[in-house]
Write an enzyme that holds these catalytic residues in place. Structure first.
Site, PDB file in Angstrom:
ATOM      1  N   TYR A  71      17.399   1.120   2.953  1.00  0.00           N
ATOM      2  CA  TYR A  71      17.922   1.300   1.606  1.00  0.00           C
ATOM      3  C   TYR A  71      19.192   0.448   1.477  1.00  0.00           C
ATOM      4  O   TYR A  71      20.045   0.470   2.368  1.00  0.00           O
ATOM      5  CB  TYR A  71      18.275   2.772   1.341  1.00  0.00           C
ATOM      6  CG  TYR A  71      17.265   3.756   1.884  1.00  0.00           C
ATOM      7  CD1 TYR A  71      15.949   3.753   1.425  1.00  0.00           C
ATOM      8  CD2 TYR A  71      17.612   4.670   2.874  1.00  0.00           C
ATOM      9  CE1 TYR A  71      15.011   4.648   1.937  1.00  0.00           C
ATOM     10  CE2 TYR A  71      16.688   5.573   3.382  1.00  0.00           C
ATOM     11  CZ  TYR A  71      15.386   5.555   2.921  1.00  0.00           C
ATOM     12  OH  TYR A  71      14.462   6.433   3.428  1.00  0.00           O
ATOM     13  N   ARG A  72      19.314  -0.267   0.379  1.00  0.00           N
ATOM     14  CA  ARG A  72      20.506  -1.104   0.240  1.00  0.00           C
ATOM     15  C   ARG A  72      21.751  -0.224   0.079  1.00  0.00           C
ATOM     16  O   ARG A  72      21.682   0.888  -0.465  1.00  0.00           O
ATOM     17  CB  ARG A  72      20.353  -2.074  -0.923  1.00  0.00           C
ATOM     18  CG  ARG A  72      20.447  -1.456  -2.303  1.00  0.00           C
ATOM     19  CD  ARG A  72      20.192  -2.487  -3.393  1.00  0.00           C
ATOM     20  NE  ARG A  72      20.296  -1.883  -4.705  1.00  0.00           N
ATOM     21  CZ  ARG A  72      19.544  -2.228  -5.741  1.00  0.00           C
ATOM     22  NH1 ARG A  72      18.633  -3.184  -5.632  1.00  0.00           N
ATOM     23  NH2 ARG A  72      19.703  -1.638  -6.922  1.00  0.00           N
ATOM     24  N   ASN A 127      13.837  10.423  10.348  1.00  0.00           N
ATOM     25  CA  ASN A 127      13.297   9.364   9.510  1.00  0.00           C
ATOM     26  C   ASN A 127      14.214   8.159   9.542  1.00  0.00           C
ATOM     27  O   ASN A 127      15.433   8.278   9.613  1.00  0.00           O
ATOM     28  CB  ASN A 127      13.153   9.822   8.055  1.00  0.00           C
ATOM     29  CG  ASN A 127      12.514   8.747   7.186  1.00  0.00           C
ATOM     30  OD1 ASN A 127      11.343   8.412   7.367  1.00  0.00           O
ATOM     31  ND2 ASN A 127      13.274   8.187   6.261  1.00  0.00           N
ATOM     32  N   TRP A 132      19.321   5.507  -2.555  1.00  0.00           N
ATOM     33  CA  TRP A 132      18.208   6.357  -2.143  1.00  0.00           C
ATOM     34  C   TRP A 132      17.261   6.555  -3.319  1.00  0.00           C
ATOM     35  O   TRP A 132      17.506   7.403  -4.179  1.00  0.00           O
ATOM     36  CB  TRP A 132      18.737   7.713  -1.683  1.00  0.00           C
ATOM     37  CG  TRP A 132      18.821   7.850  -0.200  1.00  0.00           C
ATOM     38  CD1 TRP A 132      18.068   7.192   0.723  1.00  0.00           C
ATOM     39  CD2 TRP A 132      19.715   8.705   0.524  1.00  0.00           C
ATOM     40  NE1 TRP A 132      18.434   7.584   1.986  1.00  0.00           N
ATOM     41  CE2 TRP A 132      19.435   8.504   1.896  1.00  0.00           C
ATOM     42  CE3 TRP A 132      20.697   9.614   0.157  1.00  0.00           C
ATOM     43  CZ2 TRP A 132      20.116   9.192   2.900  1.00  0.00           C
ATOM     44  CZ3 TRP A 132      21.376  10.288   1.152  1.00  0.00           C
ATOM     45  CH2 TRP A 132      21.089  10.087   2.506  1.00  0.00           C
ATOM     46  N   ASP A 135      16.761  -7.948  -7.013  1.00  0.00           N
ATOM     47  CA  ASP A 135      15.947  -7.247  -6.015  1.00  0.00           C
ATOM     48  C   ASP A 135      14.644  -7.983  -5.745  1.00  0.00           C
ATOM     49  O   ASP A 135      14.424  -9.093  -6.218  1.00  0.00           O
ATOM     50  CB  ASP A 135      15.709  -5.787  -6.423  1.00  0.00           C
ATOM     51  CG  ASP A 135      14.992  -5.652  -7.756  1.00  0.00           C
ATOM     52  OD1 ASP A 135      13.997  -6.361  -7.965  1.00  0.00           O
ATOM     53  OD2 ASP A 135      15.427  -4.841  -8.599  1.00  0.00           O
TER      54      ASP A 135
END
Length: 481
Positions: free
Chosen positions: A173-174, A169, A187, A282
């Protein structure tokens, strides 16, 4: 032909007049992010920062910040083509007869051509920094907003393997950089990378992770795309680009990464080391709250000799992620139709940060079908996180908000046609959630109502007759002489 790497794509952007080179010295501390946002809000070009204060790497931003750039990146005009390829594979059945199997060979060959292939080495192997020398502080990671907890990697493609199936996968993700060897991995619980992490944690093990920074456009898109469970992301990237990826093995961990990548961080995530992450501004437009997340431990860095650091910025829509989201919307429409054949079209407006609002048009055949579609979509992969769904008839253009608002106000009786569900999964970053990852959902049935659904009469649309329409069409130019 698909782009083999980020540099080929960057050269194509330059040739098409879609890239601006910034030669002025720029800081990664707030300044670069503000430049990228202003250019993005103004619908400006991709930017290559060639002189980054205190760093030797060049930085590329806004690389995918328009529909034209996404068409160029993926080498296609209609993004539905991606979903059509996936649905075609899903529906493929092996014939029982020998003749049928022979006829199937060309299709099987096409699938084989899109599978990833491991090679000995590639440009990403030009430099390797082992654990003693590798440092996260060497990356020109951005600080995007004044109250951010620090600098973070915004566009790393995080590679993990399912410990039971081995299926790979990629997710974005930051990663909040703490020091030269540690970063917090954001996560979110609904994401597949987090699932792989938790599967390992249950066995008392950490998980090996590679973070790819700067890959070819199809691989970048594949990391963001919510592909069906069980489909290897590298294979999906190959399907998107109609050509398999060339992979090389990492040096210190048992994972494979694109041979043409710019930078690869090798390491692992420790299940016993949780630290408070954030706050960060964000994509919703607010600062997120501090929450505990696991820590990534750096073991080594593979990179090109002169790597380009790919970055993106977040904030109130519409920014670069909106255009990647639009491709996802178009690409996965055929998959939605496979499960819900009545769906005609689908839109997730960029201003609703994509998880916030979905608008669906259907070809209605029976009473309450709109509610069936709402519930079905909320049970379909990442659409489980969608907060609001509006369902309209197929005579409404889901991409025209004037038509959608008309349908909602003219065809919806709130007491009868609105469905509210509480204590449902929601995006971790939803600022209006009642608690982390839990919130309510609303479904609005804006389809024309039948008597069986409680309408006391069926209103007739006022439409121009064909004779008058043809007359005016024929004489249109005469009216404005």
């Amino acid at each position: 032909m698909p782009f083999e790497n980020l540099r080929e794509y960057m050269d194509a952007l330059d040739a098409a007049g879609m890239l601006k080179r910034v030669k002025t010295k720029v800081s990664v501390d707030l300044e670069m992010a503000e430049i990228l946002r202003r250019v993005m809000y103004a619908r400006g070009p991709a930017l290559l920062f060639e002189d980054v204060d205190n760093y030797s790497m060049r930085v590329l931003g806004n690389a995918f910040g328009s529909i034209e750039r996404m068409k160029l990146a993926l080498q296609m005009e209609e993004f539905e083509e991606i979903g059509e390829k996936i649905t075609s594979l899903a529906r493929m059945e092996m014939p029982s007869s020998l003749l049928g199997k022979i006829r199937m060979l060309p299709k099987l060959s096409d699938i084989a051509d899109t599978a990833p292939k491991i090679v000995g080495k590639g440009p990403v192997n030009e430099v390797y920094e082992g654990e003693d020398y590798a440092s996260l502080l060497s990356l020109p990671a951005l600080k995007c907003w004044p109250k951010d907890a620090g600098r973070f990697i915004t566009f790393g493609l995080v590679l993990t393997k399912n410990p039971e199936t081995g299926i790979r996968n990629l997710g974005v993700y930051r990663m909040q950089i703490l020091d030269d060897k540690h970063a917090i991995m954001h996560w979110q619980i609904h994401k597949r990378g987090a699932q792989h992490y938790l599967m390992n944690k249950e066995k008392g093990k950490g998980i090996e992770v590679a973070v790819i920074i700067g890959a070819d456009p199809a691989t970048v898109f594949s990391a963001v795309a919510p592909v069906p469970e069980g489909l290897d992301k590298y294979l999906f990237a190959g399907i998107v680009r109609s050509k398999g990826l060339r992979l090389v093995k990492c040096n210190s961990i048992d994972l494979e990464v694109p041979a043409e990548a710019e930078i690869v961080l090798e390491g692992y995530v420790d299940p016993n080391d949780l630290r408070l992450e954030g706050p960060f501004g964000d994509h919703v437009g607010y600062y997120s709250e501090q929450e505990p997340y696991p820590v990534f431990n750096l073991k080594g860095i593979m990179r090109r000799d002169d790597p380009i650091y790919l970055t993106t910025v977040v904030g109130k829509p519409v920014l670069e992620d909106a255009y990647i989201g639009y491709v996802i919307e178009r690409a996965f429409l055929p998959l939605i139709r496979m499960f819900h054949p009545e769906v005609v079209d689908f839109a997730m407006p960029a201003a609703g940060w994509f998880q916030g609002l979905a608008i669906v048009s259907i070809r209605k055949r029976y009473p309450a079908q709109a509610k069936k579609v709402m519930l079905g979509l909320w049970g379909l992969g990442q659409l489980a996180l969608t907060k609001m769904i509006i369902v309209v008839d197929d005579d409404v253009d889901v991409h025209n908000m004037d038509e959608v608002i008309w349908a909602v106000t003219a065809r919806c009786n709130p007491a009868r046609d609105i469905l509210v569900l509480d204590n449902m999964p929601t995006d971790t970053l939803d600022p209006a959630a009642s608690s982390p990852n839990i919130g309510s959902k609303i479904g609005i049935d804006a389809t024309s109502k039948w008597k069986e659904e409680g309408a006391y009469y069926t209103p007739e649309l006022a439409e121009v007759d064909e004779q008058t329409k043809a007359l005016v069409d024929r004489r249109w130019s005469e009216y404005f002489r």
